[in-house]
Design an enzyme around this catalytic site. Sequence first.
Site, PDB file in Angstrom:
ATOM      1  N   SER A 283       0.778  -1.236   0.000  1.00 33.18           N
ATOM      2  CA  SER A 283       0.000   0.000   0.000  1.00 33.18           C
ATOM      3  C   SER A 283       0.808   1.283   0.000  1.00 33.18           C
ATOM      4  CB  SER A 283      -1.002   0.006   1.167  1.00 33.18           C
ATOM      5  OG  SER A 283      -0.378   0.306   2.390  1.00 33.18           O
TER       6      SER A 283
ATOM      7  N   ASP B  73      -4.230  -6.594  -3.466  1.00 36.68           N
ATOM      8  CA  ASP B  73      -3.253  -6.245  -2.437  1.00 36.68           C
ATOM      9  C   ASP B  73      -2.542  -7.473  -1.871  1.00 36.68           C
ATOM     10  OD1 ASP B  73      -5.572  -7.088  -0.857  1.00 36.68           O
ATOM     11  OD2 ASP B  73      -4.467  -6.276   0.844  1.00 36.68           O
TER      12      ASP B  73
END
Length: 235
Positions: A43, A196
């Site tokens: 992230s 992710d």
Amino acid sequence: MSRDSSRVDLVLEGGGVKGIGLAGAYSVLRERGYRAENVAGTSAGAITAADYSPEELREIVMSLDYRQFQDKGWEDKIPLFPRTLSLLLDLGIYEGGRFQEWMREMLAKKGVYTFRNLVRDEAEEDLRWRYRLQVIASDVTGRRLLVLPRDAHALGIEPDELEVAYAVRMSMSIPIYFEPVRHKNPLTGEKQTIVDGGSSTGQSNSHTGKFDSIPPSTIVCFSPVSGFLCRTGSK
């Protein structure tokens, strides 16, 4: 092998856009005299690899309007089907495009565009040692964890040429909230769905293994999910 004790390896747990807050935590680490030699994680916390000063990082975190990242597609503008169509068609509520643009802008201010700009040693050919940043993502199509840029060949891209903002966009694609990255391999034509890294690893503490070839050092872990829980220790 000895190493300057002020240098640490930084592990960043995910949190999507919220991971930007990791930059604030890292600014405190910098103020106390430490500097990240290697960074691994998912992230927006990857912005710490751009070598911003503590003051700059704090300004970024405090002035950022997080609402700008709630970008929506055409299907979200249909009154009768708010969010439903986006989830069905795109597998995510928000586009993620604005986040990638923002990350690209922030990295560019420090001269960071591709992973070539984050090479630790130009003579180093081993991809485990070559870069200051390792970004974690999950290839849903291939059912595998991607450690970028070292696994960039799986995307049909040379590691040095992989755009950092693009890799970070992959790593913050939290299922349902953000649309996954749909990558087309330029060499094989294969379409890959990337989300992710937390989808494969659970949490970024497992990313300490990405430093498996780095000389023993202090490892610092930051987590926006756990209230910036910080743990230190020697590998």
